[in-house]
Scaffold this active site. Sequence first.
Site, PDB file in Angstrom:
ATOM      1  N   GLY A 267       0.907  -1.232   0.077  1.00 37.70           N
ATOM      2  CA  GLY A 267      -0.023  -0.047   0.120  1.00 37.70           C
ATOM      3  C   GLY A 267       0.874   1.355  -0.088  1.00 37.70           C
ATOM      4  O   GLY A 267       0.675   2.067  -0.827  1.00 37.70           O
ATOM      5  N   MET A 269       4.737   2.999   2.039  1.00 38.42           N
ATOM      6  CA  MET A 269       5.751   2.844   2.873  1.00 38.42           C
ATOM      7  C   MET A 269       6.380   4.385   3.713  1.00 38.42           C
ATOM      8  O   MET A 269       6.381   5.291   3.091  1.00 38.42           O
ATOM      9  CB  MET A 269       7.043   2.571   1.879  1.00 38.42           C
ATOM     10  CG  MET A 269       8.378   2.130   2.894  1.00 38.42           C
ATOM     11  SD  MET A 269       8.157   0.719   3.999  1.00 38.42           S
ATOM     12  CE  MET A 269       9.346   1.287   5.178  1.00 38.42           C
ATOM     13  N   GLU A 270       6.758   4.164   4.888  1.00 36.52           N
ATOM     14  CA  GLU A 270       6.571   5.023   5.880  1.00 36.52           C
ATOM     15  C   GLU A 270       8.330   5.741   5.827  1.00 36.52           C
ATOM     16  O   GLU A 270       8.721   6.484   6.837  1.00 36.52           O
ATOM     17  CB  GLU A 270       6.248   4.832   7.231  1.00 36.52           C
ATOM     18  CG  GLU A 270       7.398   3.510   8.000  1.00 36.52           C
ATOM     19  CD  GLU A 270       6.763   2.130   7.689  1.00 36.52           C
ATOM     20  OE1 GLU A 270       5.998   2.000   6.765  1.00 36.52           O
ATOM     21  OE2 GLU A 270       7.220   1.403   8.527  1.00 36.52           O
ATOM     22  N   HIS A 303      -1.972   6.223   8.568  1.00 35.65           N
ATOM     23  CA  HIS A 303      -0.973   5.082   8.794  1.00 35.65           C
ATOM     24  C   HIS A 303       0.389   5.393   8.693  1.00 35.65           C
ATOM     25  O   HIS A 303       1.222   5.161   9.649  1.00 35.65           O
ATOM     26  CB  HIS A 303      -1.492   3.935   8.242  1.00 35.65           C
ATOM     27  CG  HIS A 303      -0.901   2.750   8.697  1.00 35.65           C
ATOM     28  ND1 HIS A 303      -1.297   1.864   9.371  1.00 35.65           N
ATOM     29  CD2 HIS A 303       0.404   2.271   8.071  1.00 35.65           C
ATOM     30  CE1 HIS A 303      -0.387   0.738   9.584  1.00 35.65           C
ATOM     31  NE2 HIS A 303       0.814   1.130   8.718  1.00 35.65           N
ATOM     32  N   GLU A 304       0.806   5.844   7.352  1.00 34.63           N
ATOM     33  CA  GLU A 304       2.122   6.134   7.265  1.00 34.63           C
ATOM     34  C   GLU A 304       2.783   7.184   8.078  1.00 34.63           C
ATOM     35  O   GLU A 304       3.791   7.124   8.355  1.00 34.63           O
ATOM     36  CB  GLU A 304       2.360   6.276   5.543  1.00 34.63           C
ATOM     37  CG  GLU A 304       1.946   5.050   4.606  1.00 34.63           C
ATOM     38  CD  GLU A 304       2.329   3.743   5.072  1.00 34.63           C
ATOM     39  OE1 GLU A 304       3.348   3.583   5.760  1.00 34.63           O
ATOM     40  OE2 GLU A 304       1.577   2.796   4.873  1.00 34.63           O
ATOM     41  N   GLU A 326       3.416  -2.188  13.628  1.00 35.35           N
ATOM     42  CA  GLU A 326       2.269  -2.418  12.448  1.00 35.35           C
ATOM     43  C   GLU A 326       1.125  -2.549  13.388  1.00 35.35           C
ATOM     44  O   GLU A 326      -0.017  -1.843  13.081  1.00 35.35           O
ATOM     45  CB  GLU A 326       2.687  -3.587  11.408  1.00 35.35           C
ATOM     46  CG  GLU A 326       3.796  -3.465  10.511  1.00 35.35           C
ATOM     47  CD  GLU A 326       3.590  -1.966   9.740  1.00 35.35           C
ATOM     48  OE1 GLU A 326       2.602  -1.394   9.760  1.00 35.35           O
ATOM     49  OE2 GLU A 326       4.537  -1.610   9.085  1.00 35.35           O
TER      50      GLU A 326
END
Length: 879
Positions: A267, A269-270, A303-304, A326
Site C-alpha cells: 500500500g 511505505m513510511e 497510517h504512514e 504495525e
Amino acid sequence: MRTDQAQPVRLSEYRVANHSVTTVALDVALDPTATRVNARIDVVPHPQGVAGAPLVFDGDDLVLVSLSVDGVALPPEGFEATPERLTIFNPPARAFALEIETRINPEANTQLMGLYRSSGTFCTQCEAEGFRRITYFPDRPDVLAVYTTRIEADRALAPVLLGNGNLVETGDLEDNRHFAVWHDPHPKPSYLFALVGGDLAHVEDHFTTRSGREVVLRIYVEHGKEGRCAYAMDALKRSMRWDEEVFGCEYDLDIFMIVAVGDFNMGAMENKGLNIFNDKYVLALPDTATDQDFAQIEAIIAHEYFHNWTGNRITCRDWFQLCLKEGLTVFRDQEFTSDMRSRAVKRIADVRLLKSAQFSEDAGPLAHPVRPEIYKEINNFYTPTVYEKGAEVIRVLKVLIGAEAFKTGLDLYLKRHDGDAATVEDFIACFAEASGRDLTQFFLWYRQSGTPDVSVETHHDAVEGTFTLDIRQSLRPTPGQSMKEPMVIPLAIGLLGEDGVDRPLLTDDGQQVAGVVALNAERHRFTFSGHPTRPVLSINRGFSAPIRLKTDLRREDLAFLARHDSDAYNRWQAMQTLATQYLTDASEAVRSGGASPAPDILLEAMRAALAGSEQDPAFAAQVLTLPSEADIAREIGTNVDPSAIFAARRALRTALAQSLGDSLSGLIERLAPTSSYSPDAISAGRRALANVALDLLAAAGDAERLAAVARRFHAADNMTDRLAALAVLVQHQGSDREDALATFEERFRTDPLILDKWLALQAGIPEAGTLDRVRALMSRPGFHATNPNRLRSLVGSFASLNPTQFNRIDGQGYDFLAEVVIGLDTRNPQVAARLLGAFKSWRALEPARRAKAEAALKRVSETDGLSPDVRDIVDRSLA
Ligand code: TRP
Ligand code: ZN
C-alpha cells in the site's frame, strides 16, 4: 537471485550485530541500467558483539566495484564479496570507515525491492530487506545510523531528486547533470531509507506544529495528476494535527514528502520524511474514486504518517517485533478514522476485515502468532495477523487495564523508548508499570496463534431472580503449537430488560459491577442478581475480544438485540449472527438437495432495520449487508461447498428482494442526492445505504429493476454510484452488462487505476464463463502483467472474491492461479507469494475440491527454482 532453500530465522537466536554503524554517506549516480552507488559507512565494533569477529554485511544481487578501509583499498585476500554477502576477515578492532562501491541495474529490477523504476521514475523500497540490494550493509532494524544522501542524475531524466530528511545542497554538474544532497539527522535503520529521482510534478502546502515548527508538505505525482492530490493533502494535515492532540506526537523535520508511484508491492511505505505510496492510495477525484477509495486514502495517509513515531522514532529490534510498529500503527489509524467518521461503523468495518482476512488465516495452515518466533521469508509475515490482530490485541489491553492506564502506558512508551529499536516486551512493560498489573497471561495474545473459541450457556432462575453465565474457552492446535494455555479474555457485557434497556449489573451479593467480565481460566461462572424475568444477554460488546463466540441466544433474542442493544456494534452483530445461522443451515440443506425457506423472523428483522435506516445510513448499510460467502464458509468450517453457499445466499437475497421490494425502492428515492458530490462521511453513508438497497432490490433479477439500475449507471455523476450500479449489473447475465462494461471501458480507457475496478468487477462474476473472461483480460495488449495493482485487481479478485469460480469443481480455478504464480515468481516473488496465499483455506473444502486444490499446490511445489517467498508459502500450505 536467491532461490529455494532459505534457513529459518529464530527469535531465540537474536544476537546484537558485531559491527554497528554510526553514519552513512551515500552517493548515488542514477542511471537506468548502471547506477553507481558509493557508500561511506562509519563502522564501530559493537561492545556486546563478538570481539575480533569478521565483518559480515548483507547483500542481494550486488556487484562490488571497489572496497576500502580508511581510504586504503583492501587486498583481495582480505575479503570476500558474493552477490549475497560481503565478508571482511580481519576488520580493525576500532572505529573505521568503509568505502564500498557497487553497481546496480534499476531497469532490470522487477521485484520492486531496492532501487527500481516505475514509469521511468527511480524509486526505492527497502522494507524489509531491500537496502541490501543497493549496497552491502548490516541490513537489520537494530542498526541505527545518520544518513546523508547525495543523488546525481541527468537533469532531463530526473529533474526532481529526493531523499530522507532535509535538503542541504543542490547544484549543476557537467553534461547536463545535476545533484541534490539530503541529510536526515534522525538515526534510522536501513529499511527506512529512500530516494526518488524523476520527472514529477508536485503540490505544496504547509503545516505549523504545535511548538511552532514550520513544515513544508509536498505530494509528488506524474505530471497532469496534480489535481487529484487535494484529498490526500487534507488527510495529511488532519493526521498531523490529530497525532499532536491525541497522542502528543509532533513532526520532527522541516519537510514531509509523499511520492506516488504506479508500481508498488504494497500500500505505502513510511520512509523517514519521504513516504512512498502506491498511487492508488493518493489520487482521488469524485469522478475517479469511490467513497471507499477516499476512506482508504485517508486511513493510509494517516497510517504512514503515524509511523513517524510508532515505527521510525521507535523502531523494531528485529523483524519478529513487526507488530510492535504495525499493530500499534493500525490501532492508531483506526482511532483516527473513528474520530473523523463514525466510530461504530469503523468498528464494524474493522471486525469484518479481521474476520474475513485474519480469522481465516488463523484457521488454516498459514496461522502464526502476532509475534512469530520463526520465519523463513520475512516478506510473508506482513499479514492480517501481524497488522489487524496486532491492533486487536492492543484493544484487548486497553479494555483490560482501562483507558486511563492505557494512556499513561503509551505516553511512557513514547518517552522511554524514543530513539530505540524496541521489543514487544519493552512495550508491554510500560503498561504493566502504568497499570500496576501483571501482564504475563495477557502476553499469550502475542505468543499463541489461533482464534480462541468461547461458548456461553445462560441459565435463568425466576425464583431466585438470578441469571447465570457458564463460559468456556478453548484454543485449537495450530501449526507448531499443539498445546495451548487459557487466555485472558475481556468480555464487555450488558443485560437487557424486556423494555430493551440495560439493567444494572449486580453480582449475587448485590454489588454493582462495571460492564466487563474477564476470563482467565478455561471455565467461569458469573451470576447476576435482580432478574425476576429473563434478561437478554449482550456479550462481547464492541467486539471487546477477537474470539469466535457461541451463545445459546435464540433467534428471538438476536432479533431483539438487533433492535434494542445500546451497543451499536452488537446490534449489527446480532443481525449478522441471525443471518449467518440461517445461511449455514440453508447451505447444508442445499447440499443435501433440499431447501429451507427464510424464516419470517429474519425477514422481519431486516424490515425493521430498513425502516429505521435513515437515522444512521452508514450504519444501516452495514446491517443490511448480508454475511459474505466466505463468512458463511468460515462458519461451516469443514467440507465447505462454495456452490451450495452461493445458492443459499442467492435464495435469501431473492426472498429479501421480493418481501422488501417496495420499501427498498422508496428508500432509494428518498436517499437521492440533493446537492453535488462530496466525499464526507455523512454523504458517503447515504450513498452506501442507497447502493446496498439497490443491490438487494435487483437480487431477484427482475428485468425492470435491472433496467433502472442501468439508468442509474449511465446517469451517475460520481464513481461510487457508477461503480455500485455496474457491480449490480455484472452479477446478472443478460442484463445490460456487456453494454455497461464497454461504456465504462471507453470512458476510462486511459486510466489504469480506474480500469482496475473494472477488472475486479469482471473477475468477481459468479458464472462459469468468468475464468475465460479473466484469461482474455490478462492477454489484452493494455494489461501490464507485471504491475502489482493490475494483478491484484484481476487475479487477486478472482482468487479471493469469487468463491464459486475460483473453487470450480473441475479445479481449473486452482490451476489458473498456480500457473500465474509460477509465471510471476521469477519476476516478482513477493506478489507471487501473496497471490498464492489465496489457497489458505483449502483444507476446509469438501473432498473433491480439496483434492484438486492440493494437486495445484503440489504442482507449484514441484517447480524448479522457486523463490524463497513462494517456497515458504507453498511448503507451509501443504504441511
Ligand atoms: N511498512 C509498510 C506499511 O505498513 C509496509 C510495506 C510497504 C512493505 N511496502 C512494503 C512491507 C514492501 C514489505 C515489503 O505501512
Ligand atoms: Zn504500517
